[in-house]
Design a protein around this motif. Structure first.
Motif, PDB file in Angstrom:
ATOM      1  N   CYS A 463       0.825  -1.211   0.000  1.00 38.23           N
ATOM      2  CA  CYS A 463       0.000   0.000   0.000  1.00 38.23           C
ATOM      3  C   CYS A 463       0.863   1.266   0.000  1.00 38.23           C
ATOM      4  CB  CYS A 463      -0.926  -0.009   1.218  1.00 38.23           C
ATOM      5  SG  CYS A 463      -1.925   1.477   1.393  1.00 38.23           S
ATOM      6  N   VAL A 464       0.603   2.152  -0.963  1.00 34.11           N
ATOM      7  CA  VAL A 464       1.295   3.442  -1.041  1.00 34.11           C
ATOM      8  C   VAL A 464       0.441   4.469  -0.304  1.00 34.11           C
ATOM      9  CG1 VAL A 464       2.354   5.147  -2.555  1.00 34.11           C
ATOM     10  CG2 VAL A 464       2.200   2.761  -3.290  1.00 34.11           C
ATOM     11  N   LEU A 465       1.023   5.117   0.701  1.00 39.25           N
ATOM     12  CA  LEU A 465       0.255   5.999   1.578  1.00 39.25           C
ATOM     13  C   LEU A 465       0.311   7.463   1.156  1.00 39.25           C
ATOM     14  CD1 LEU A 465       1.261   4.486   5.036  1.00 39.25           C
ATOM     15  CD2 LEU A 465      -0.897   4.192   3.831  1.00 39.25           C
ATOM     16  N   LYS A 466       1.457   7.911   0.671  1.00 39.88           N
ATOM     17  CA  LYS A 466       1.613   9.330   0.364  1.00 39.88           C
ATOM     18  C   LYS A 466       2.319   9.508  -0.979  1.00 39.88           C
ATOM     19  CE  LYS A 466      -0.253  11.185   3.980  1.00 39.88           C
ATOM     20  NZ  LYS A 466      -1.446  12.058   3.862  1.00 39.88           N
ATOM     21  N   VAL A 467       1.983  10.624  -1.645  1.00 35.90           N
ATOM     22  CA  VAL A 467       2.645  10.969  -2.901  1.00 35.90           C
ATOM     23  C   VAL A 467       2.750  12.491  -2.977  1.00 35.90           C
ATOM     24  CG1 VAL A 467       0.500  11.036  -4.245  1.00 35.90           C
ATOM     25  CG2 VAL A 467       2.654  10.582  -5.393  1.00 35.90           C
ATOM     26  N   GLU A 468       3.897  12.978  -3.439  1.00 33.04           N
ATOM     27  CA  GLU A 468       4.131  14.413  -3.642  1.00 33.04           C
ATOM     28  C   GLU A 468       4.887  14.578  -4.958  1.00 33.04           C
ATOM     29  OE1 GLU A 468       3.493  17.294  -1.996  1.00 33.04           O
ATOM     30  OE2 GLU A 468       2.343  16.365  -0.379  1.00 33.04           O
ATOM     31  N   VAL A 469       4.499  15.583  -5.745  1.00 30.53           N
ATOM     32  CA  VAL A 469       5.171  15.881  -7.012  1.00 30.53           C
ATOM     33  C   VAL A 469       5.765  17.275  -6.921  1.00 30.53           C
ATOM     34  CG1 VAL A 469       4.927  16.022  -9.509  1.00 30.53           C
ATOM     35  CG2 VAL A 469       3.485  14.439  -8.219  1.00 30.53           C
ATOM     36  N   PHE A 470       6.999  17.429  -7.367  1.00 25.89           N
ATOM     37  CA  PHE A 470       7.635  18.745  -7.363  1.00 25.89           C
ATOM     38  C   PHE A 470       8.357  18.970  -8.680  1.00 25.89           C
ATOM     39  CE2 PHE A 470      10.413  15.685  -5.397  1.00 25.89           C
ATOM     40  CZ  PHE A 470      11.707  15.994  -5.782  1.00 25.89           C
ATOM     41  N   LEU A 483       8.693  12.901  -8.715  1.00 26.01           N
ATOM     42  CA  LEU A 483       7.621  12.380  -7.865  1.00 26.01           C
ATOM     43  C   LEU A 483       8.223  11.647  -6.686  1.00 26.01           C
ATOM     44  CD1 LEU A 483       4.364  10.680  -9.018  1.00 26.01           C
ATOM     45  CD2 LEU A 483       5.797   9.474  -7.391  1.00 26.01           C
ATOM     46  N   CYS A 484       7.639  11.863  -5.514  1.00 29.48           N
ATOM     47  CA  CYS A 484       8.073  11.185  -4.295  1.00 29.48           C
ATOM     48  C   CYS A 484       6.904  10.379  -3.753  1.00 29.48           C
ATOM     49  CB  CYS A 484       8.546  12.219  -3.272  1.00 29.48           C
ATOM     50  SG  CYS A 484       9.000  11.501  -1.674  1.00 29.48           S
ATOM     51  N   SER A 485       7.116   9.099  -3.481  1.00 27.89           N
ATOM     52  CA  SER A 485       6.052   8.231  -2.957  1.00 27.89           C
ATOM     53  C   SER A 485       6.547   7.518  -1.709  1.00 27.89           C
ATOM     54  CB  SER A 485       5.624   7.205  -4.018  1.00 27.89           C
ATOM     55  OG  SER A 485       6.718   6.385  -4.393  1.00 27.89           O
ATOM     56  N   ALA A 486       5.627   7.266  -0.787  1.00 28.13           N
ATOM     57  CA  ALA A 486       5.969   6.609   0.475  1.00 28.13           C
ATOM     58  C   ALA A 486       4.968   5.500   0.743  1.00 28.13           C
ATOM     59  CB  ALA A 486       5.971   7.612   1.620  1.00 28.13           C
ATOM     60  N   ALA A 487       5.448   4.373   1.277  1.00 22.62           N
ATOM     61  CA  ALA A 487       4.615   3.183   1.430  1.00 22.62           C
ATOM     62  C   ALA A 487       4.566   2.729   2.887  1.00 22.62           C
ATOM     63  CB  ALA A 487       5.138   2.057   0.538  1.00 22.62           C
ATOM     64  N   THR A 488       3.855   1.624   3.111  1.00 21.67           N
ATOM     65  CA  THR A 488       3.645   1.119   4.471  1.00 21.67           C
ATOM     66  C   THR A 488       4.885   0.465   5.063  1.00 21.67           C
ATOM     67  OG1 THR A 488       2.751  -0.901   3.482  1.00 21.67           O
ATOM     68  CG2 THR A 488       1.169   0.767   4.195  1.00 21.67           C
ATOM     69  N   ASP A 489       5.898   0.186   4.257  1.00 23.85           N
ATOM     70  CA  ASP A 489       7.122  -0.415   4.796  1.00 23.85           C
ATOM     71  C   ASP A 489       8.134   0.638   5.242  1.00 23.85           C
ATOM     72  OD1 ASP A 489       7.751   0.566   2.327  1.00 23.85           O
ATOM     73  OD2 ASP A 489       8.864  -1.205   1.650  1.00 23.85           O
ATOM     74  N   GLY A 490       7.770   1.929   5.174  1.00 20.67           N
ATOM     75  CA  GLY A 490       8.671   2.993   5.587  1.00 20.67           C
ATOM     76  C   GLY A 490       9.587   3.505   4.507  1.00 20.67           C
ATOM     77  N   VAL A 534       4.505   5.393   6.397  1.00 21.84           N
ATOM     78  CA  VAL A 534       4.731   6.836   6.340  1.00 21.84           C
ATOM     79  C   VAL A 534       3.375   7.520   6.209  1.00 21.84           C
ATOM     80  CG1 VAL A 534       5.867   8.722   5.126  1.00 21.84           C
ATOM     81  CG2 VAL A 534       6.966   6.468   5.248  1.00 21.84           C
ATOM     82  N   ASN A 535       2.985   8.256   7.242  1.00 25.94           N
ATOM     83  CA  ASN A 535       1.665   8.882   7.275  1.00 25.94           C
ATOM     84  C   ASN A 535       1.658  10.342   6.873  1.00 25.94           C
ATOM     85  OD1 ASN A 535      -0.277   6.944   7.938  1.00 25.94           O
ATOM     86  ND2 ASN A 535       0.389   6.917  10.066  1.00 25.94           N
ATOM     87  N   SER A 536       2.805  10.966   6.762  1.00 21.97           N
ATOM     88  CA  SER A 536       2.872  12.380   6.385  1.00 21.97           C
ATOM     89  C   SER A 536       4.142  12.616   5.582  1.00 21.97           C
ATOM     90  CB  SER A 536       2.830  13.291   7.622  1.00 21.97           C
ATOM     91  OG  SER A 536       3.801  12.903   8.574  1.00 21.97           O
ATOM     92  N   LEU A 537       4.050  13.538   4.625  1.00 24.05           N
ATOM     93  CA  LEU A 537       5.162  13.785   3.707  1.00 24.05           C
ATOM     94  C   LEU A 537       5.061  15.215   3.195  1.00 24.05           C
ATOM     95  CD1 LEU A 537       7.545  12.390   2.092  1.00 24.05           C
ATOM     96  CD2 LEU A 537       5.859  11.966   0.297  1.00 24.05           C
TER      97      LEU A 537
END
Length: 666
Positions: A463-470, A483-490, A534-537
């Motif tokens: 599961c991918v929790l967060k995504v940010e594009v810059f 693009l930066c993505s963060a998942a449930t494994d940290g 990762v719950n916040s990014l």
């Protein structure tokens, strides 16, 4: 047969009668009547309805200006016809033509009928200017109402729609679903105090639903949907009449005192899962009114205004297109979107959540001193997308096993800077973090109201929790979309999606908005920032092509890394290279999940947690040092949003809004 009030004519003595006949022909007749005299009937127009099995109209309304007639038919379509008061043939009874004032005799109707239609063939048979075929499904349109320049239509599909007339064409702005189970909507009534009442049948009851308070004002047991009924209410009593099994039934009830008082109206029925600040509008006495968008587990998104002086949150509009919870929001404000008119805001809103559903709206907000909230908000539904739309269209799908699990969108981020002066494109792009382990990129063409899946990757395998594009811009002006993505494994992964977006733009132009999804390349670099999800990014640009990436985790830790974007690659091509210059970790920064984090300045961070603490951190050579702690009142914090305001003296202040089991601004 159906009656419709005529604008400009007294409703007590004149009205329009619409009659559907063979071959889909509909007649418009103006009927005027006076006490003690026979009615005067004038044939004004002839119209032809679109071919369908049940070819007759069910409701109609005249637009106040423009000479147009809006009509709903039994097939569920909405039609727009031209109409002019100057045309038509006068067909009057002999007694009226001779100036007689004799009372209407019993056989007067038989004399009116042949004279009324005597010159029917002399009038042209008009076709509709605009057709929205099957807008309300196959069960028909039940009513058409004109209010404040907008057209409202209801049907037995459980929704009512708001439309407008644009270049002699009907345009759907948005649809509303009043409440769960109210499938048979019959009529809308606008009250003098600004409330909208929805009248319809829920199971075996007649229901009057208030859109303002989201509750049933009246529930009358009547046995179910009745095609012949009438309802009237006043401050002293309410009356409901209906025909059941050939009998005329009458229900009367006197006014009852209200036994409850609402001390504080709720914004949502369940937890608020996401919040975004749209901007600020100047209110009365030069006060600042902040406009926010919230999403909730109750499947709705709410646009609301929050005043710092009154400390009251007033909803402006409620979006009810989602069939499951709303988990993520994103706003796209281009160079021409910040302001429209004199004082206002314009933006594209993306909302996403359960059942792999994304909705897109155009929001227009401006100051309105006449309204209760002092802000007027117009919402236009632009597009929607669901991954399993093809499954919904399959026949006999109840006999098949659906292989794909239900996917949730966990986070959204708009891709900035896709349109430039050198390469202008009308397409906007959106990145989504998905619960099925994928990172997906969508393309939106607002003019055509298309939202298309253009690229995806299942690199994370969880599961991918967060995504940010810059956006990174080289010294020569070349742009790279990262693009930066963060998942449930940290893990936190960084991608270069410049190539796929360029390919998608070419493919969409060639195929006129249709394409097969592309595959994203492997990430440039992956960092194991945390031991769990990762719950916040948040990402903030630094000088000289560097970026500060801050993240918060389920284990209460905060991780900050400094990245540098550089050129790299092999002999064939030169690509993008990311280098990690610095890593800082703060274990046990909070006692619970860190669900919100923002980099306010290169040396200042803000974090918020389920432990109801809002903490400021100083970033220096020695790592993260806590500066202050503020306790907030919102339990189960889900997300925060921050913005900065420059005061009159030049001082910079930071504001944040927190959501969870409530909403709070600090």
């Amino acid at each position: 047969l159906g009656w419709a009030p005529r604008p400009g004519l007294p409703p007590a003595t004149a009205a329009a009668l619409l009659a559907s006949g063979p071959d889909g022909e509909m007649l418009w007749l103006d009927v005027t009547h006076r006490p003690g005299q026979a009615p005067c009937v004038r044939l004004m127009g002839r119209y032809v309805l679109p071919p369908c099995k049940q070819r007759w109209h069910t409701c109609a309304a005249f637009l106040p200006q423009g000479g147009h007639l809006v009509c709903g038919d039994r097939r569920g379509s909405l039609l727009l016809f031209p109409c002019s008061s100057s045309s038509g043939w006068a067909a009057e009874s002999t007694s009226i033509a001779n100036g007689s004032t004799d009372p209407v005799r019993e056989d007067s109707s038989s004399k009116l009928e042949p004279s009324c239609l005597l010159h029917k063939a002399a009038l042209p048979l008009e076709s509709p200017l605009s057709v929205l075929f099957g807008l309300h499904g196959k069960t028909g349109v039940t009513s058409v109402t004109i209010h404040s320049g907008y057209i409202y239509s209801t049907g037995r599909d459980g929704v009512y729609r708001q439309l407008r007339l644009q270049d002699r064409q009907l345009e759907v702005l948005r649809k509303h679903r009043p409440c769960k189970g109210l499938q048979w909507i019959e009529e809308l009534r606008f009250t003098p105090d600004g409330d909208l009442l929805v009248l319809g049948f829920h199971a075996d009851n007649f229901v009057v639903w208030s859109s303002r308070t989201s509750e049933n004002l009246h529930c009358i047991p009547c046995g179910g949907g009745h095609r012949s009924w009438s309802y009237c209410s006043s401050p002293s009593a309410e009356v409901f009449a209906f025909i059941k099994s050939g009998d005329v039934m009458l229900y009367c009830r006197g006014a009852e005192p209200c036994e409850q008082e609402v001390l504080l109206a709720s914004l949502h029925g369940r937890e608020i899962t996401c919040v975004r600040r749209l901007g600020a509008v100047e209110g009365p006495s030069h006060t600042t009114l902040n406009v926010f968008v919230t999403g909730s587990e109750d499947t709705t998104a709410c646009i609301l205004v929050l005043s710092e002086h009154s400390r009251a949150a007033v909803p402006l509009a409620r979006l009810s297109d989602h069939i499951s919870s709303v988990r993520a929001l994103a706003l796209a404000m281009g160079p021409g979107d910040e302001v429209f008119g004199d004082e206002g805001l314009s933006a594209l809103l993306f909302s996403a959540g359960g059942r792999a559903q994304i909705e897109c709206y155009r929001l227009l907000c401006a100051g309105d001193p006449a309204s209760e909230s002092a802000v007027a908000c117009q919402v236009i539904h632009v597009a929607s997308h669901r991954l399993d739309e093809h499954w919904e269209r399959k026949k006999n799908r109840h006999k098949l096993v659906k292989m794909d699990p239900e996917t949730r969108y966990m986070s959204l981020s708009v891709v900035p800077g896709t349109s430039t002066k050198q390469l202008p494109t009308p397409w906007k792009f959106l990145a989504a973090a998905c619960s099925d382990g994928s990172v997906r990129v969508f393309g939106l063409l607002e003019a055509a109201r298309k939202l298309v899946l253009v690229a995806e990757s299942f690199h994370h395998q969880r599961c991918v929790l967060k995504v940010e594009v810059f956006l990174h811009t080289w010294a020569g002006g070349e742009r790279r979309h990262l693009l930066c993505s963060a998942a449930t494994d940290g893990s936190v992964a960084f991608w270069d999606i410049t190539g796929p977006i360029a390919e998608a733009i070419d493919a969409l132009h060639r195929a006129e908005g249709e394409m097969q999804p592309l595959a994203l390349d492997a990430p440039l670099v992956t960092i194991m920032a945390h031991s769990c999800g990762v719950n916040s990014l948040h990402i903030r640009e630094m000088p000289e092509g560097q970026y500060l990436v801050a993240s918060g985790s389920d284990d209460g830790s905060i991780h900050v890394c400094l990245l540098e974007v550089a050129l790299g690659g092999g002999e064939a091509a030169v690509g993008t290279c990311l280098q990690v210059l610095e890593k800082v970790s703060r274990p046990c920064a909070h006692a619970a999940h860190v669900t919100g984090i923002r980099v306010l300045r290169p040396d200042l961070l803000l974090s918020a947690s389920v432990d109801q603490r809002l903490m400021l951190w100083h970033r220096g050579p020695g790592g993260l040092v806590p500066l202050s702690t503020t306790f907030f009142h919102v339990p189960d914090l889900a997300e925060l949003d921050c913005w900065e305001v420059v005061q009159s003296g030049g001082e910079l202040q930071y504001y944040c809004v927190l959501c969870g089991q409530g909403l709070e601004m600090l």
